[in-house]
Design a protein around this motif. Structure first.
Motif, mmCIF file in Angstrom:
data_model
loop_
_atom_site.group_PDB
_atom_site.id
_atom_site.type_symbol
_atom_site.label_atom_id
_atom_site.label_comp_id
_atom_site.label_asym_id
_atom_site.label_seq_id
_atom_site.Cartn_x
_atom_site.Cartn_y
_atom_site.Cartn_z
ATOM 1 N N UNK A 107 0.784 -1.226 0.000
ATOM 2 C CA UNK A 107 0.000 0.000 0.000
ATOM 3 C C UNK A 107 0.817 1.277 0.000
ATOM 4 N N UNK A 108 2.135 1.158 0.006
ATOM 5 C CA UNK A 108 2.997 2.340 0.036
ATOM 6 C C UNK A 108 3.080 2.969 -1.355
ATOM 7 N N UNK A 109 2.888 4.283 -1.397
ATOM 8 C CA UNK A 109 2.983 5.038 -2.651
ATOM 9 C C UNK A 109 3.988 6.169 -2.444
ATOM 10 N N UNK A 110 4.977 6.247 -3.336
ATOM 11 C CA UNK A 110 6.015 7.276 -3.222
ATOM 12 C C UNK A 110 6.216 7.923 -4.589
ATOM 13 N N UNK A 111 5.616 9.095 -4.815
ATOM 14 C CA UNK A 111 5.838 9.793 -6.085
ATOM 15 C C UNK A 111 7.288 10.267 -6.209
ATOM 16 N N UNK A 112 7.666 10.635 -7.411
ATOM 17 C CA UNK A 112 9.006 11.187 -7.616
ATOM 18 C C UNK A 112 9.150 12.482 -6.831
ATOM 19 N N UNK A 113 10.317 12.677 -6.254
ATOM 20 C CA UNK A 113 10.543 13.890 -5.487
ATOM 21 C C UNK A 113 10.802 15.072 -6.424
ATOM 22 N N UNK A 114 10.494 16.245 -5.934
ATOM 23 C CA UNK A 114 10.773 17.485 -6.662
ATOM 24 C C UNK A 114 12.016 18.121 -6.070
ATOM 25 N N UNK A 115 12.972 18.461 -6.914
ATOM 26 C CA UNK A 115 14.195 19.128 -6.472
ATOM 27 C C UNK A 115 14.267 20.472 -7.182
ATOM 28 N N UNK A 116 14.161 21.532 -6.405
ATOM 29 C CA UNK A 116 14.175 22.888 -6.944
ATOM 30 C C UNK A 116 15.517 23.538 -6.646
ATOM 31 N N UNK A 117 16.224 23.944 -7.710
ATOM 32 C CA UNK A 117 17.492 24.642 -7.518
ATOM 33 C C UNK A 117 17.248 26.004 -6.882
ATOM 34 N N UNK A 118 18.119 26.385 -5.961
ATOM 35 C CA UNK A 118 18.014 27.672 -5.282
ATOM 36 C C UNK A 118 19.099 28.614 -5.777
ATOM 37 N N UNK A 119 18.853 29.894 -5.604
ATOM 38 C CA UNK A 119 19.728 30.912 -6.179
ATOM 39 C C UNK A 119 21.157 30.817 -5.657
ATOM 40 N N UNK A 120 21.326 30.398 -4.410
ATOM 41 C CA UNK A 120 22.663 30.353 -3.827
ATOM 42 C C UNK A 120 23.448 29.097 -4.130
ATOM 43 N N UNK A 121 22.898 28.205 -4.945
ATOM 44 C CA UNK A 121 23.601 26.971 -5.283
ATOM 45 C C UNK A 121 23.094 25.760 -4.530
ATOM 46 N N UNK A 122 22.128 25.941 -3.645
ATOM 47 C CA UNK A 122 21.551 24.819 -2.906
ATOM 48 C C UNK A 122 20.323 24.269 -3.597
ATOM 49 N N UNK A 123 19.593 23.429 -2.879
ATOM 50 C CA UNK A 123 18.401 22.789 -3.440
ATOM 51 C C UNK A 123 17.311 22.695 -2.390
ATOM 52 N N UNK A 124 16.064 22.800 -2.851
ATOM 53 C CA UNK A 124 14.892 22.547 -2.029
ATOM 54 C C UNK A 124 14.300 21.219 -2.473
ATOM 55 N N UNK A 125 14.095 20.306 -1.499
ATOM 56 C CA UNK A 125 13.547 18.989 -1.788
ATOM 57 C C UNK A 125 12.121 18.905 -1.249
ATOM 58 N N UNK A 126 11.192 18.467 -2.097
ATOM 59 C CA UNK A 126 9.803 18.229 -1.699
ATOM 60 C C UNK A 126 9.528 16.755 -1.965
ATOM 61 N N UNK A 127 9.276 15.995 -0.886
ATOM 62 C CA UNK A 127 9.240 14.537 -0.998
ATOM 63 C C UNK A 127 8.005 13.987 -0.288
ATOM 64 N N UNK A 128 6.928 13.691 -1.025
ATOM 65 C CA UNK A 128 5.729 13.100 -0.422
ATOM 66 C C UNK A 128 5.778 11.579 -0.433
ATOM 67 N N UNK A 129 4.984 10.975 0.451
ATOM 68 C CA UNK A 129 4.826 9.517 0.486
ATOM 69 C C UNK A 129 3.614 9.204 1.347
ATOM 70 N N UNK A 130 3.002 8.046 1.115
ATOM 71 C CA UNK A 130 1.803 7.687 1.888
ATOM 72 C C UNK A 130 1.612 6.178 1.884
#
Length: 302
Positions: free
Chosen positions: A31-54
């Protein structure tokens, strides 16, 4: 229930052996569902990760930032939270500390892989990279496998010495080594958890070695020399954490290895006999929101 866990409370709720077992249970849960994560590049060279699962009971979203040069600012590289919801009512039930979960679930995944795949688990353990992941893997392999001796290599002598002192505080034998490549000949357990900005290891591990390669979680990152990865593919067993590694496993992709043909940790859990073979084992870990869901499930139980 709507609980905000401090970093200390998050760690207390996630003991490594129990978390490794919960991760194994999650891999068996259809029953586990894990969509692909979203990785957003940030202006300073880092990244924002958005990772859902259920799963049928729990839903999570992991929101963290990764800023590689934050050490120069006196800040952690990983910051953020994991928001936990009741999957039926939609109510928020908990807020977990993101960096603590990341450190502990990553080490617990390596622990599970070692439980299932390591030709021998007595050590010594070589840890290459003495940051947060180095510390969490030290603790996980000590509590989960009973490892009593660790060798630590790091570009930062101060960080290596600090991790050695931490190992001593746990009652372990520990030493700081300068040459990680030379240490490979003495250590059947290896964890590489560097910043993966360049090759850190150029020597073949032992033929009875288990390697957990953690640092390179994007295609451009690398810790292990391509020729070593190709030797491991020919002489041993390569396993990836999930199918997401097909496009994230920097060490293997840069070595020209067809990652999509490799077994995953779920394959190992579901059919361990099919993965048994002689030679070294190289476990490539890239990260997955399913591990964070496992951590949320365990924290709610406890």
């Amino acid at each position: 229930m709507n609980v905000s866990f401090t970093p200390a409370q998050t760690a207390e709720a996630l003991p490594y052996p129990a978390l490794a077992s919960e991760i194994e249970a999650l891999l068996r849960d259809p029953g586990v569902v894990v969509p692909a994560r979203t990785v957003q590049a940030l202006a300073g060279g880092g990244s924002l990760f958005v990772m859902p699962a259920a799963d049928a009971r729990v839903a999570i979203t992991k929101l963290i930032t990764f800023i590689p040069d934050n050490a120069t600012r006196g800040l952690p590289a990983i910051q953020g939270d994991i928001v936990v919801f009741d999957a039926v009512t939609g109510q928020r039930t908990a807020l977990l500390d993101g960096p603590t979960v990341t450190a502990r679930r990553t080490a617990a995944v390596s622990l599970l892989a070692a439980r299932r795949l390591a030709p021998r688990t007595d050590g010594p353990l070589l840890i290459v990279g003495a940051g947060v992941q180095g510390r969490s893997h030290l603790e996980a392999f000590h509590t989960g496998l009973g490892v009593q001796e660790v060798w630590v290599a790091s570009r930062s002598a101060a960080s290596a010495d600090a991790l050695v002192r931490h190992a001593h505080s746990l009652g372990m034998r520990a030493q700081h080594v300068v040459d990680a490549d030379a240490a490979l000949a003495h250590c059947p357990l290896v964890v590489s958890c560097t910043s993966a900005q360049g090759i850190a290891l150029r020597t073949k591990p032992r033929t009875d070695a288990f390697v957990a390669a953690v640092g390179a979680f994007t295609p451009r990152k690398v810790e292990w020399a391509p020729e070593v990865c190709r030797w491991l593919a020919a002489e041993g067993l390569l396993v990836v954490d999930t199918r997401d590694a097909d496009h994230e496993a920097g060490d293997l992709l840069q070595a020209g290895i067809n990652v999509s043909a490799l077994p995953t940790l779920a394959d190992v859990v579901r059919d361990p006999a099919a993965q048994r073979r002689s030679g070294p084992v190289f476990f490539k870990s890239c990260g997955w929101a399913g591990w964070d869901l496992a951590a949320a499930r365990l924290a709610l139980q406890r």
